[in-house]
Design a protein around this motif. Structure first.
Motif, PDB file in Angstrom:
ATOM      1  N   TRP A 123       0.842  -1.212   0.000  1.00  0.00           N
ATOM      2  CA  TRP A 123       0.000   0.000   0.000  1.00  0.00           C
ATOM      3  C   TRP A 123       0.869   1.250   0.000  1.00  0.00           C
ATOM      4  CZ3 TRP A 123      -1.141   4.446   2.555  1.00  0.00           C
ATOM      5  CH2 TRP A 123      -2.438   4.978   2.463  1.00  0.00           C
TER       6      TRP A 123
ATOM      7  N   LEU B 232      -3.099  -4.865  -5.928  1.00  0.00           N
ATOM      8  CA  LEU B 232      -3.432  -3.472  -5.632  1.00  0.00           C
ATOM      9  C   LEU B 232      -3.162  -2.571  -6.833  1.00  0.00           C
ATOM     10  CD1 LEU B 232      -2.056  -3.152  -1.989  1.00  0.00           C
ATOM     11  CD2 LEU B 232      -4.454  -3.261  -2.686  1.00  0.00           C
TER      12      LEU B 232
ATOM     13  N   ALA C 158      -4.284   2.547   6.039  1.00  0.00           N
ATOM     14  CA  ALA C 158      -3.929   1.488   5.093  1.00  0.00           C
ATOM     15  C   ALA C 158      -4.533   0.159   5.512  1.00  0.00           C
ATOM     16  CB  ALA C 158      -2.412   1.374   4.992  1.00  0.00           C
TER      17      ALA C 158
ATOM     18  N   LEU D 221      -7.180  -2.157   3.466  1.00  0.00           N
ATOM     19  CA  LEU D 221      -6.802  -3.518   3.092  1.00  0.00           C
ATOM     20  C   LEU D 221      -7.820  -4.538   3.612  1.00  0.00           C
ATOM     21  CD1 LEU D 221      -2.986  -3.223   3.804  1.00  0.00           C
ATOM     22  CD2 LEU D 221      -4.027  -3.490   1.553  1.00  0.00           C
TER      23      LEU D 221
END
Length: 317
Positions: free
Chosen positions: A117, A148, A269, A273
């Motif tokens: 991330w 991602l 983050a 996630l």
């Protein structure tokens, strides 16, 4: 409690199973009954004292655990002490695990997921349509970074991996193309994989010639985000003037520094996630489970680059 302890620095041979007193949590800390501990490539550096933060002996290695603390199910980071039945985790680096997220996935997110991330959001500043190279794309960080990058609009995701099986895994995760990481000239390979064009972003944890050749493959205003040195070989020093040739940038990233950023960046983050996991849009890749008695083999497998995905340690066996 059962734990792994090292009393001299070195390779896998210094990891010994011992019985130790339970650790004691201080103010602002949680005592976690560990159900699983994470195994990371960084642990091999910790064992030989070649990590960014220097270790002191005797040492129980391991920087991430998941388990229960005072009725909470948490995953968290600790400087050391993870390879044990109990571990102390600072409250500031502990995250509640949502219902429906298993131990392996929780551990995958707290280091590898947060790293991927941060690399894409903070270090490389990915913009929609850009090409992204993910080295070691079948590994813990790489397998999540591929997913991602694709989800966040990368125009072309180029994965590198050392075997056909690993390359196929990267393709299954969403990479547009997968190339051999052992290629002699990575600059040419990456440009060819990008349709003859230079690449915009490279996520690199290899070091040595791979880093040198990846920098040479960058497009104007391209960025290389460097977050490890698995080869244990230093890249060639880059003179600032060389960056002007293609207006390129090189960024380093070490996860502990992110906790010093204002605004709770790591917590943001982790929230994103976990939301992606629960929505079925991000998955951890199981890489194998080892018991405490198998920890030397785990480190041998990590050092030999025989692993894919996320490795975990079961302290109960």
């Amino acid at each position: 409690m059962r734990a792994i302890q090292i009393t001299e620095f070195g390779g896998p041979e210094v990891l010994n199973e011992v019985d130790l007193p339970d650790p004691v949590a201080g103010p602002g800390e949680l005592l976690v009954d560990v159900s699983r501990a994470g195994l990371n490539y960084a642990d091999t550096h910790q064992a030989e004292n070649s990590y960014l933060s220097k270790m002191e002996l005797p040492l129980v290695p391991g920087g991430e655990v998941v388990g229960t603390a005072g009725g909470r199910r948490v995953v968290g980071l600790t400087n050391f002490g993870g390879y044990a039945e109990k571990a102390v985790v600072p409250e500031a680096t502990a995250f509640d695990v949502p219902e429906g997220v298993d131990d392996l996935t929780a551990l995958s997110m707290v280091v590898q997921g947060a790293t991927a991330w941060l690399l894409l959001r903070k270090s490389a500043h990915l913009e929609a349509g850009e090409s992204v190279v993910v080295h070691a794309a079948a590994g813990g960080v790489g397998s999540l970074a591929v997913q991602l990058a694709k989800k966040w609009g990368a125009g072309r995701v180029i994965a590198t991996a050392s075997t056909e099986d690993k390359r196929q895994l990267a393709l299954d995760l969403g990479a547009d193309v997968a190339v051999d990481s052992t290629a002699e000239n990575m600059t040419d390979v990456l440009r060819e994989a990008n349709g003859g064009r230079r690449v915009d972003i490279v996520l690199d944890m290899t070091g040595g010639a791979v880093t040198d050749q990846s920098i040479a493959a960058l497009a104007p205003f391209g960025r290389l985000a460097f977050y490890g040195m698995a080869s244990r070989e230093q890249p060639t020093p880059v003179e600032p003037g060389r960056l002007l040739v293609h207006s390129t940038a090189i960024a380093g990233m070490w996860l502990p520094h992110a906790f010093r950023l204002p605004g709770g960046v790591v917590h943001r983050a982790m929230g994103e996630l976990f939301d992606l996991v629960l929505a079925g849009e991000l998955r951890a890749v199981p890489g194998g489970e080892y018991g405490l008695s198998e920890v030397r083999r785990a480190h041998e497998d990590l050092r030999a680059r025989r692993t894919t995905g996320k490795l975990v340690l079961d302290p109960s066996r």
